[in-house]
Enzyme design. Sequence first.
Site, short mmCIF file in Angstrom:
data_model
loop_
_atom_site.label_atom_id
_atom_site.label_comp_id
_atom_site.label_asym_id
_atom_site.label_seq_id
_atom_site.Cartn_x
_atom_site.Cartn_y
_atom_site.Cartn_z
N HIS A 89 -61.54 14.40 17.68
CA HIS A 89 -60.56 14.78 16.66
C HIS A 89 -59.17 14.26 17.05
CE1 HIS A 89 -63.85 17.64 16.23
NE2 HIS A 89 -63.41 17.98 15.04
N SER A 124 -65.48 13.30 12.49
CA SER A 124 -64.13 13.85 12.53
C SER A 124 -63.08 12.83 12.97
CB SER A 124 -64.09 15.07 13.45
OG SER A 124 -64.96 16.08 12.98
#
Length: 400
Positions: free
Chosen positions: A339, A274
């Site tokens: 993220h 991610s």
Amino acid sequence: MDIIFFAVAANAEGDEIEVLESTDVLPVAPEDQWKSLFDKYDPESSGFISTERFRDLLAAHGSELDPHKVEVLLALADSNADGKICYQDFVNLMSNKRSNSFRRAILQGGRQLKEAGALRDEVGLGLSQRLVRHVAYETLPREVDRKWYFDSYTCCPPPWLILAITVAEAAVFIYYGLLLDRWVLQVSSPSFLRSPLPYHPQLRAQAWRYISYAFMHAGIDHLGLNMAMQLLVGVPLEMVHGALRIGLIYVCGVLAGSLAVSITDMTAPVVGSSGGVYALVSAHLANVVMNWSGMKCQFKLFRMAMALVCMSVEFGRAVWLRFYPQAFPPCPNPSFVAHLGGVMVGLTLGVVVLQNYEQRLQEQSLFWIFFSVYFLFVLCAVFWNIFAYSLLDVRLPPTP
């Protein structure tokens, strides 16, 4: 592509004394061969061609060149107020080099193209050409950039990097799916974090884990969303900007993700790509917003909304998993902070890399500024990992 080489010899005052022309059709040659050919027709070694003669020669021999390249060469002639064309500028443009001369011609050419036909209006294109044109409109904000890319793209090399990363991630997931006999929430298996790939705070001295964690995923939903965004955004970007630029953004996002976790969520492990995916997607979306009027991709508002929904769903899944009851206490579930690290890389370094298609990275001062900031972040994070855990007396979970 074949071209006709030409030159105009000039004296010190810039007056034309002789026009020499080679009517032999020659294959595109490296810069040193262009220079040697040019020297034959430039006995004074002036290194310049008058813009007036340059335009005449382009008008006479423009049919031998790619039409989109002629537009930029003419734009370069118009952008030179001193009335001369430097041979090095000509070499840079003919060899597709991202240089300051290219940038100057692009800016000037943008004004010329108001009267020129758009690339979208061209007919009779094959399937591969229509694909390249579609990618150009998906990623580039200026029409002259799109035409130049459409004209110069050769699919050599193909967009191999993102495809190779995606295949490797899928292969690792399938391997551990068979090994653990689990395809949903693999992270809940006691053997999952025993792999040599995931980042674990107890094993942070094993430096490869700050990158290799990207090849492990918590479950098929985690892998599926990352792969979808990675392929839909990463492959077109790599086709336009090349594997080096896209790889730089991706790897910087992955590294920033694991380092961000090691600073802000010090007891949690990390898995998933991610960080790199969010760096690419964030950089692309920011580039679209910054060049909103120039981006001509269809349904861009709807597609941006869908991209943000996909990112939000995947991020929400990661947050939920982080606070889900632990699979094997006292080790917590994987962190979601990677993220955010990827997003920060995309909105800073990534935007600069993608914003200037026509210019070399080393010629961009903003690139060096953001890269220096990123380097300082990595350096501080390394020292944090060496000293902070013992100074703060952090209680780490046992090695799995």
